[in-house]
Design a protein around this motif. Sequence first.
Motif, short mmCIF file in Angstrom:
data_model
loop_
_atom_site.label_atom_id
_atom_site.label_comp_id
_atom_site.label_asym_id
_atom_site.label_seq_id
_atom_site.Cartn_x
_atom_site.Cartn_y
_atom_site.Cartn_z
N LEU A 167 1.04 -1.28 0.09
CA LEU A 167 -0.02 0.03 -0.05
C LEU A 167 0.80 1.47 -0.16
O LEU A 167 1.85 1.33 0.86
N HIS A 168 0.49 2.21 -1.05
CA HIS A 168 1.28 3.39 -0.82
C HIS A 168 2.73 3.31 -1.39
O HIS A 168 3.57 4.36 -0.96
N ALA A 169 3.27 2.23 -1.78
CA ALA A 169 4.68 2.23 -2.06
C ALA A 169 5.26 3.23 -3.08
O ALA A 169 6.33 3.66 -3.08
N TYR A 170 4.15 3.74 -3.91
CA TYR A 170 4.73 4.72 -4.78
C TYR A 170 5.19 6.10 -3.92
O TYR A 170 5.98 6.67 -4.59
N ALA A 171 4.48 6.33 -2.75
CA ALA A 171 4.98 7.42 -2.02
C ALA A 171 6.16 7.07 -1.02
O ALA A 171 7.00 8.08 -1.05
N ASN A 172 6.40 6.06 -0.88
CA ASN A 172 7.48 5.38 0.05
C ASN A 172 7.75 3.95 -0.22
O ASN A 172 7.18 3.09 0.22
N PRO A 188 16.18 -17.21 -3.91
CA PRO A 188 17.19 -16.60 -4.72
C PRO A 188 16.65 -17.12 -6.27
O PRO A 188 17.19 -16.02 -7.19
N ASP A 189 15.96 -17.99 -6.61
CA ASP A 189 15.71 -18.47 -7.69
C ASP A 189 14.50 -18.10 -8.36
O ASP A 189 13.96 -18.28 -9.37
N ILE A 190 13.76 -17.38 -7.42
CA ILE A 190 12.27 -16.49 -8.03
C ILE A 190 12.35 -15.29 -8.08
O ILE A 190 12.62 -14.51 -7.05
N PRO A 191 12.31 -14.65 -9.40
CA PRO A 191 12.26 -13.27 -9.61
C PRO A 191 11.12 -12.51 -8.68
O PRO A 191 10.34 -12.88 -8.85
N VAL A 192 11.50 -11.19 -8.33
CA VAL A 192 10.62 -10.42 -7.72
C VAL A 192 10.49 -9.18 -8.49
O VAL A 192 11.37 -8.36 -8.99
N SER A 193 9.25 -8.90 -8.78
CA SER A 193 8.80 -7.59 -9.45
C SER A 193 8.13 -6.56 -8.33
O SER A 193 7.22 -7.08 -7.54
N LEU A 194 8.58 -5.40 -8.20
CA LEU A 194 8.09 -4.39 -7.22
C LEU A 194 7.22 -3.37 -7.87
O LEU A 194 7.45 -2.60 -8.99
N SER A 195 6.15 -3.00 -7.43
CA SER A 195 5.28 -1.88 -8.01
C SER A 195 5.68 -0.87 -8.01
O SER A 195 5.55 0.17 -8.79
N HIS A 196 6.62 -0.26 -7.08
CA HIS A 196 7.09 0.98 -7.16
C HIS A 196 8.06 1.29 -8.31
O HIS A 196 8.47 2.44 -8.74
N GLU A 197 8.65 0.30 -8.81
CA GLU A 197 9.49 0.25 -10.04
C GLU A 197 8.77 0.13 -11.30
O GLU A 197 9.00 0.90 -12.44
N VAL A 198 7.73 -0.73 -11.35
CA VAL A 198 7.14 -0.99 -12.41
C VAL A 198 5.77 -0.01 -12.82
O VAL A 198 5.85 0.45 -13.73
N SER A 199 5.25 0.43 -11.76
CA SER A 199 4.02 1.40 -11.92
C SER A 199 3.85 2.13 -10.71
O SER A 199 2.88 1.95 -9.96
N ASP A 206 -4.99 -1.21 -10.54
CA ASP A 206 -4.12 -1.06 -11.48
C ASP A 206 -2.56 -1.31 -11.36
O ASP A 206 -2.03 -1.89 -12.20
N ARG A 207 -2.17 -0.80 -10.37
CA ARG A 207 -0.81 -1.00 -9.97
C ARG A 207 -0.47 -2.61 -9.68
O ARG A 207 0.56 -2.90 -10.00
N LEU A 208 -1.25 -3.10 -9.13
CA LEU A 208 -1.29 -4.61 -8.75
C LEU A 208 -1.03 -5.28 -10.27
O LEU A 208 -0.29 -6.18 -10.19
N PRO A 328 -6.13 -4.44 -16.69
CA PRO A 328 -5.59 -3.08 -16.81
C PRO A 328 -4.07 -3.08 -16.84
O PRO A 328 -3.74 -3.60 -15.68
N VAL A 329 -3.29 -2.39 -17.59
CA VAL A 329 -1.75 -2.16 -17.29
C VAL A 329 -1.65 -0.81 -17.40
O VAL A 329 -2.06 -0.10 -18.48
N ARG A 330 -1.10 -0.10 -16.35
CA ARG A 330 -0.82 1.20 -16.39
C ARG A 330 0.71 1.70 -16.54
O ARG A 330 1.54 1.45 -15.47
N ILE A 331 1.11 1.89 -17.70
CA ILE A 331 2.24 2.35 -18.19
C ILE A 331 2.23 3.35 -19.56
O ILE A 331 0.94 3.41 -19.89
N PRO A 332 3.06 4.00 -19.51
CA PRO A 332 3.25 5.03 -20.89
C PRO A 332 2.94 4.50 -22.07
O PRO A 332 3.69 3.26 -22.28
N VAL A 333 1.92 4.70 -22.87
CA VAL A 333 1.90 3.98 -24.16
C VAL A 333 1.27 4.73 -25.13
O VAL A 333 0.39 5.61 -24.85
N ILE A 334 1.69 4.54 -26.45
CA ILE A 334 0.91 5.12 -27.53
C ILE A 334 -0.67 4.64 -27.60
O ILE A 334 -0.81 3.38 -27.83
#
Length: 699
Positions: A167-172, A188-199, A206-208, A328-334
Amino acid sequence: MTSKPGLRMAIDIGGTFTDTVLMDAQGCVRASSKVSTTPHDPVAGAIEGAEAALSQSGAIWSDISAFIHGTTLATNALIEKRGAVVATVTTAGFRDILEIAYERRYSQYAIDIEKPDLLVARHRAFTIGGRINAAGHELAPLDDVAVPTLADQIAASGAETIAVCLLHAYANPDHEQKLAQMLGELLPDIPVSLSHEVSPEAREFDRLCTTVANASVRPLMVGYLADFQKEFYRCGLKCPVLMMTAGGGMTTLETAARLPVRLVESGPAGGAILAARIAAGADERAVLSFDMGGTTAKLCLIDDFRPQMARRFEIARAARFIRGSGMPVRIPVIEMIEIGAGGGSVAAVDGIGRVTVGPESAGADPGPAGFARGGELPTVTDADIVQGYIDPGSFAEGRLTVDAKLSATALEVHIGGPLSAAAETAATAVSEIVDEAMAGAGRMHAVESGKDLASRLMIAFGGNGPLHATRVARRAGVRRILIPRDPGVGSAAGFLFAPVSFEIIRSRYTRLDDLQPEMINALFNEMAEEAVAVVRAGAPEGTLNQRRVAYMRYRGQGHEIEVDLGNDALHAADAERLGKAFGDEYSRQFGRTVPGMVTEVLNWGLTVSVETSAAPQASAHVAGRECVATGHRRIWCNVSGRFRDAEVHQRADLVPGSRIAGPALITEAQTTTFVSADFVAETDNVGNIWMTLKEEHAT
């Protein structure tokens, strides 16, 4: 073999064909190729196309100084659910973000509604204690004692990748970063995606979803990108590989592997970039980009030489044309509308006797029936073959065998049979349906954007765009069409004109009547530092441009509109200027402002890009001269409703000012331009073909 240093190569892997363009430092295409995509090993088709282009130009691998790649692999993996098994980790109490979604049905009265597949079953949705508020302040520390148990649960669930959205990782982002470090040590063998980096934006669902999409395709794309680079380096490529993004820029392989969700829809973005560049060269400020390939057709509105942009779109809609039915995917897109209407789109007759086309596609294997590769179902390309628009002897540079009898048989059996119609009539029905579907999509896209198509120039490209352009334009109310040079590989050519760029959007809620310029300036400085680092990794030299925007709304509204800020640091006195800019843009979009409302900013955006060269100036007004045909072909005339002879011209023979009245076909290696009987075609000073309705041309 003579060395040709300074060449640039672009490769676009589509669902049906893989396109390659080789361009010199002056922006001239030296060679291009179109080969069938190899679904089992996309890299193999890419290397085949690259070697064909090098052979045409007499160049060698070491001559290539820049290499750009775009692919549909990430998109297709999400649509076809071929990504890795995802587990989610959210803040305690928010396990069911994906289940709750928007708390509404996308189709109010459908009793058999199919919910969007958001990829994560509830038993793989986990939580962790800790809390950050919307201002970025820690309310409760991360429950690091529970992390080992969480890691055991994730491993036991069979997850292959993890999406963390606290929750609110975009702010902190502190809690996400700490959790990722601990999970990395335990798993170590499982990659992790973080919402504050992705969106890094507000709106948890939408962020999740965006983080889940990124996590799902990340293992696949990391492996694919590594293999792609290794195989091309093995062939002799020396320069770095850059990737096209959905937002119309280029990024490094390392950034693409970390944020593969930004590669979704990267191929179509290249076409929009090409159309915007051509629009600038022709000084056309209102344009409709029309890109029709083998699998889909893409339409994009371009104003003032910039494609229309968006920050949100949906993947894999359960109901293809209904908003809210996909992920829904929230990224910059044409922003463009894409429909399943390509050359390989399969035609059929439904249970009540209607002809349907797409979204299913014959793809590259087996392809249309006329390709003689075992395909038995009729497609749009089969209809074009039967109507005489395609020359079987020269299609796809002669690399594909085309059998018109197989096309006719497929249409007779699957369309003509149920409708008691001949192959020619079935082909006409298929063409009418697909052309109206594309025109209707264009009209709908324009209406949703509050814009009109009638005054726009259509720029048409792709393997099938020039063939269908006049037929679609007539239905959409468009009167002028431009076919650029090398249109069959338009998206790949667009890659080479795209800037190395990176866009960042961050949420920082601000009311204009309480603007804190120091905080916002500090935020922009942070974003600029991050974006410049990414851009300089791909383009160590060159002038950098910045574009700063605010996403503003009236208080209480659910969505924002984009307002340009300029590049100067903000001051307290700028609040009035921003308010006026917001009012002007709001009025342009909605016809009025709302007096007395509080204006607020939810998100701030920054784009850093390397300056690109200007487009060559083109003019449609070149002294005309009639052009002598090289042959004739019997085609279906869609204006008179009968077969008739049409002139055939070779595009390579055209010179500035060449004038051709329809019906006519202008052929080149990778596509054919159909000049309908009610259009006139002329070439300009840089080799573009302009087609104009005859009554417009007369005036």
